[in-house]
Design an enzyme around this catalytic site. Structure first.
Site, PDB file in Angstrom:
ATOM      1  N   CYS A   1       0.491  -1.480  -0.185  1.00 15.58           N
ATOM      2  CA  CYS A   1      -0.182  -0.198   0.483  1.00 15.58           C
ATOM      3  C   CYS A   1       0.982   1.070  -0.127  1.00 15.58           C
ATOM      4  O   CYS A   1       0.918   2.027  -0.830  1.00 15.58           O
ATOM      5  CB  CYS A   1      -0.917  -0.133   0.916  1.00 15.58           C
ATOM      6  SG  CYS A   1      -1.975   1.127   1.476  1.00 15.58           S
TER       7      CYS A   1
ATOM      8  N   GLU B   1      -3.916  -5.263  -4.473  1.00 13.27           N
ATOM      9  CA  GLU B   1      -4.258  -3.386  -4.615  1.00 13.27           C
ATOM     10  C   GLU B   1      -5.025  -2.950  -5.780  1.00 13.27           C
ATOM     11  O   GLU B   1      -5.361  -2.675  -6.178  1.00 13.27           O
ATOM     12  CB  GLU B   1      -2.698  -3.386  -4.090  1.00 13.27           C
ATOM     13  CG  GLU B   1      -2.147  -2.363  -3.252  1.00 13.27           C
ATOM     14  CD  GLU B   1      -3.037  -1.662  -2.362  1.00 13.27           C
ATOM     15  OE1 GLU B   1      -3.571  -0.030  -3.531  1.00 13.27           O
ATOM     16  OE2 GLU B   1      -2.795  -1.800  -1.130  1.00 13.27           O
TER      17      GLU B   1
END
Length: 230
Positions: free
Chosen positions: A135, A205
């Site tokens: 992230c 993601e």
């Protein structure tokens, strides 16, 4: 080669898919429909609230007060900077308090946060860092790739600037260095587990962009009586 260099190399095909996703490309050239970004902001605010709690769990698992203090600062940074940024987006996008109260996480957002909590519940500090590092790192690379873009939509420009900032890059480097330090004394079994967590988070993601771009919903949403709120 450092451990994180190996992780980055293994994750490269997944990250390339993120770089080329129409959501990410649309941020840079303003082709992203605003309703998709609006949806993303709500889902990401939910994600970040749990991301901060995961950072706090990492702080509790640290062996030294120095690392505990550092991770606690990351929690504060997530709250003060990123969530504040989302509050700004919500004002710009006319997301009302009623909208926020009616919000529920999409399947991908719920699964991704559950993945992070699993790493926190059953793993050690290295497991948590490996799970949350994509992230940080992926967003930094996207910010770098989009830094020279000048989208006509102001909120997209603000988003790009946030993730291409000295402040954010410092946080990313801290976490990369921390995982490399842990890897120096880790067993091969631990490093294999961290690799799996890192790659799964990288997949999530990518799925997060896809979730927002397709306005993902629960398949049986019309039949559910109680909304998912956590």
């Amino acid at each position: 080669m450092r451990f994180t260099d190996e992780l980055r190399q293994k994750a490269d095909p997944i990250w390339e898919a993120s770089f080329n996703h129409p959501f990410v490309q649309g941020l840079g050239d303003s082709t992203l429909p605003l309703d998709r970004f609006r949806y993303y902001v709500l889902q990401d605010a939910y994600y970040l609230s749990h991301f901060a709690k995961t950072q706090a769990l990492a702080a509790a698992k640290a062996d030294s007060l120095e690392v505990t203090n550092s991770m606690a600062k990351h929690v504060q940074g997530t709250y003060e900077a990123e969530l504040d940024l989302h509050r700004t987006f919500m004002k710009q996008l006319n997301i009302s308090e009623k909208d926020q109260q009616a919000f529920e996480p999409a399947p991908t957002a719920y699964a991704y946060t559950s993945h992070m909590y699993r790493a926190s519940q059953f793993g050690q500090l290295g497991d948590v860092i490996a799970a949350i590092l994509p992230c940080y790192w992926l967003y930094a690379e996207i910010g770098e790739q989009l830094k020279n873009k000048t989208p006509k939509e102001p909120v997209y420009q603000t988003w790009i600037q946030a993730y291409h900032s000295d402040w954010f890059m410092t946080l990313v480097k801290e976490q990369i260095d921390r995982l490399d330090q842990l890897a120096e004394t880790a067993s091969e079994t631990e490093k294999a587990r961290w690799t799996d967590l890192f790659l799964k988070s990288s997949q999530y993601e990518y799925l997060f962009w896809e979730m927002a771009y397709t306005l993902e919903k629960w398949p049986m949403e019309a039949y559910r009586q109680v909304p998912v709120t956590n």
